[in-house]
Write an enzyme that holds these catalytic residues in place. Sequence first.
Site, short mmCIF file in Angstrom:
data_model
loop_
_atom_site.label_atom_id
_atom_site.label_comp_id
_atom_site.label_asym_id
_atom_site.label_seq_id
_atom_site.Cartn_x
_atom_site.Cartn_y
_atom_site.Cartn_z
N LYS A 88 -19.70 23.34 -10.30
CA LYS A 88 -19.97 22.39 -11.01
C LYS A 88 -19.60 22.61 -12.61
CE LYS A 88 -24.16 19.68 -12.89
NZ LYS A 88 -25.73 19.50 -12.59
N SER A 163 -27.60 15.00 -11.41
CA SER A 163 -26.26 15.05 -12.13
C SER A 163 -25.36 15.86 -11.34
CB SER A 163 -26.51 15.76 -13.32
OG SER A 163 -27.01 17.11 -13.28
N SER A 187 -31.48 17.31 -9.66
CA SER A 187 -29.98 17.13 -9.65
C SER A 187 -29.21 17.74 -8.50
CB SER A 187 -29.48 17.64 -11.06
OG SER A 187 -29.97 16.75 -11.94
#
Length: 487
Positions: A88, A163, A187
Site C-alpha cells: 500500500k 482505504s 481499512s
Amino acid sequence: MTETTSTEPLVEKPATIAALRAGIASGTTKATALAEHYYARIEAHNPLLNVYLSLTKERALQQAERVDALAAKGDPLPPLAGIPLGIKDVLVTRGAPATAGSAILKGYEPPYDATSVARLQAAGAVLLGKINCDEFAMGSSNENSAYGPVRNPVDTDRVPGGSSGGSAAAVAANLAVATLGTDTGGSIRQPASFCGVVGVLPTYGRVSRYGLIAFASSLDRVGPFAGNVRDAAEILGVIAGHDASDATSSRLPVGDYVAESDKDVKGLKIGIPQEYFGEGLDPEVRAAVETGIDALRAAGCEIKPISLKHTSYAIPTYYLVATAEASANLARFDGVRYGYRSPRATNLASMYKLSREEAFGPEVKRRILLGTYALSAGYYDAYYKKAQQVRRLLAEEFLTAFAGVDAIVTPTAPTAAFKLGEKTDDPLAMYLADIYTVTASLAGICGVTVPCGATSSGLPVGMQVLATHFGEGTAFRVARAVETAQA
C-alpha cells in the site's frame, strides 16, 4: 471504462505461499518467471482496476534472481522466498514513489524502507510495486485517491472498500499473492470483506509503524491481505515484532500464527454481540454470517450471546479521535518539506495556504477541519477529551467480554460492496460503512476478516473475528475453521 487487455478471468485465487515456495525450492518454478507472470497480469488488468500506482520491477527481478541463485545451490530458502507481494502506498519504500494517494506527495521518493517492508524483503519476498489507496488512508471506498478510484474485481462497477481497497483488489484479482495494507478504522477488514479475501488487523503495537505515513497515530496499524488464512498468518509472522525505531511496538514474543491457525476450535467460546445484528444490517449479509456461526457451532464451539452496549457511540468517538490526530499529523505537508509546492505562491504565507489548498483532496480537507475544530480552545473538553473517555469505556467493555469468551464474531460491514459514486455525496453514510470495525480500532484489539459466503448477486460477504490484545493466534484459529467449513 477502460477494458482489460486479457481474456483471463479477472478474479483468480492466488496459489498458496507453501505451494509456490515448494515449487521454487524444487526447481519446478523460477522466482524470476513467477515475477514476470505477475507483471504480465498487472499489465493486462491494471488499466481497468487501477490497483498499482507504480511498479518496482528492477528491484523485484534483482530479488527474484537472488532467490533463484539460492535455490540452484540447494541453500535453505527464507520463508517468503520468491513470493510476489504488493505494498500500500502509505508505506515508504526506498527509491520508489510514496504518494499516500495524494497529489501533495506526487514525486516524493523516500530514502529508506518502512520496517514492515524491510522485513518482507529480508524474508525473500519479491515486491512488485506500490498500491493505490484513499488519500492518506481516509475513506471507506477507495474513491478518494488523487490518482483515481480502484474498481472491485468481483464487479467492476462497485468499490473495493477503503482505504486499502487497492491491496484487497490486488489479491482478489491475483495481481499479487499477498499485500500489505493499513487499518485505522476498518481499512483492512472492510475491503477484505468487499473483495472476498482475508484481511488482518493486528493488535496495536504488534507491527511497527516506522515508515508508515501517519493518518491517526494511536489507531494506525499495518497488516496483511491474502487469499487464505494460513498465508495471512505467515505474512503477519514475518512483519510482527519489536522495532527499536517505533517506541509503541511491543516487546512480547511473536507466536507461530500458522501453527495456531491449524489448531482445532472445539471447546472455544464464541461471543455474538446483539448490537451488531440489529437495524441497518443487510439480510443477505446477516444470513451469510449466521452460516459461518453455524459452521463454528458444528465444529464444537460454544456460541454465547453477549452485549456490547456502548457500540452506538463508536462512530462519533472514532471520527473525533481520528480527525483530531489527522489534523496534527498532516500539518507537516505544507509545501516546504515534501512533494508539491504551489507555483502561484508569492510569499511564505501564501505558499503554505496555496500548497495545501491545491494539493489536498476534499475528504482530507474535511477531516483536517473537523479535527482542528475538535482540538480548538473552548471545544477540547467537550469533544476530544470526551471522545477519549468514551474510547476507554469501549476498551473496558471488550476486556470484560473477553473474560467470558475466547473470540467475538460479527459481520465486517453492514452491506456487501456498494456501487461507485453511490455514497460520495453523503459523508455520513460513507462513515457508517465502518460501523462494525471502528470499535476494535478504538480498543486496540486484533481481528481477522474471513469470507463466509456471498449475496444472491455473487458479492462476497466477510465475517469479522475479534480477539483480545495479542490474541492473533485465536483469531486465526477461528477464521481458519470458518474457511475450512466452506472448502
